[in-house]
Scaffold this motif. Structure first.
Motif, short mmCIF file in Angstrom:
data_model
loop_
_atom_site.label_atom_id
_atom_site.label_comp_id
_atom_site.label_asym_id
_atom_site.label_seq_id
_atom_site.Cartn_x
_atom_site.Cartn_y
_atom_site.Cartn_z
N GLY A 32 0.81 -1.21 0.00
CA GLY A 32 0.00 0.00 0.00
C GLY A 32 0.84 1.26 0.00
O GLY A 32 1.94 1.31 0.57
N TRP A 33 0.29 2.28 -0.65
CA TRP A 33 1.00 3.55 -0.71
C TRP A 33 1.02 4.24 0.65
O TRP A 33 0.08 4.12 1.43
N SER A 34 2.07 4.98 0.90
CA SER A 34 2.20 5.74 2.14
C SER A 34 2.73 7.12 1.82
O SER A 34 3.61 7.27 0.98
N THR A 35 2.21 8.11 2.52
CA THR A 35 2.74 9.46 2.34
C THR A 35 4.12 9.59 2.99
O THR A 35 4.79 10.59 2.80
N ARG A 36 4.52 8.59 3.74
CA ARG A 36 5.84 8.59 4.37
C ARG A 36 6.79 7.68 3.60
O ARG A 36 7.70 7.07 4.19
N TYR A 37 6.64 7.62 2.30
CA TYR A 37 7.42 6.73 1.44
C TYR A 37 8.92 7.01 1.53
O TYR A 37 9.74 6.19 1.16
N TYR A 38 9.30 8.18 2.03
CA TYR A 38 10.70 8.58 2.10
C TYR A 38 11.37 8.13 3.41
O TYR A 38 12.57 8.35 3.60
N ARG A 39 10.61 7.50 4.28
CA ARG A 39 11.13 7.06 5.58
C ARG A 39 11.43 5.57 5.55
O ARG A 39 10.56 4.76 5.27
N PRO A 40 12.67 5.18 5.90
CA PRO A 40 13.00 3.75 5.92
C PRO A 40 12.10 2.95 6.85
O PRO A 40 11.76 1.80 6.55
#
Length: 124
Positions: free
Chosen positions: A100-108
């Motif tokens: 699923g997509w997450s708006t925190r995609y930039y966080r490991p």
């Protein structure tokens, strides 16, 4: 899901490399995959992310215009084409995955699956 990264190596500045990350195990229609990198003594940082459709990848500003993400769902594999490499791109590159997509995609810490990492070294 198991992730296997490959394609790292040693290249001169200005050169190119292509990394691959193959996923195996359960498949999900909304499985998101991304690349992160970690330099020696540094934190793991975001490089790029791509959704299952492969459309509109998102990149770190540090690599945008030089790196290109693509996806082959038939092979359950994503690719990171890295051009115009710089010494500061030197790092261990990791692929991560989540459902699923997450708006925190930039966080490991937003990813649940990780590959083993592949070393990229760019010499000046």
């Amino acid at each position: 899901v198991q992730l296997q990264a490959s394609g790292g190596g040693l290249v001169q500045a200005g050169g190119s490399l292509r990394l691959a990350c193959a996923a195996s195990g359960p498949t999900y229609s909304n499985y998101i995959m991304g690349w992160f990198r970690q330099g020696a003594g540094k934190e793991r940082t975001f490089v790029g992310v791509i959704n299952r459709s492969g459309g509109s990848p998102i990149y770190s500003v540090l690599v945008k215009g030089r790196f290109t993400l693509s996806r082959d769902n038939a092979k359950n594999t994503i690719y990171l084409q890295m051009n115009s490499l710089k010494p500061e791109d030197t790092a261990v590159y990791y692929c991560g995955g989540r459902i699923g997509w997450s708006t925190r995609y930039y966080r490991p810490d937003d990813y649940i699956d990780w590959g083993q990492g592949t070393q990229v070294t760019v010499s000046s």
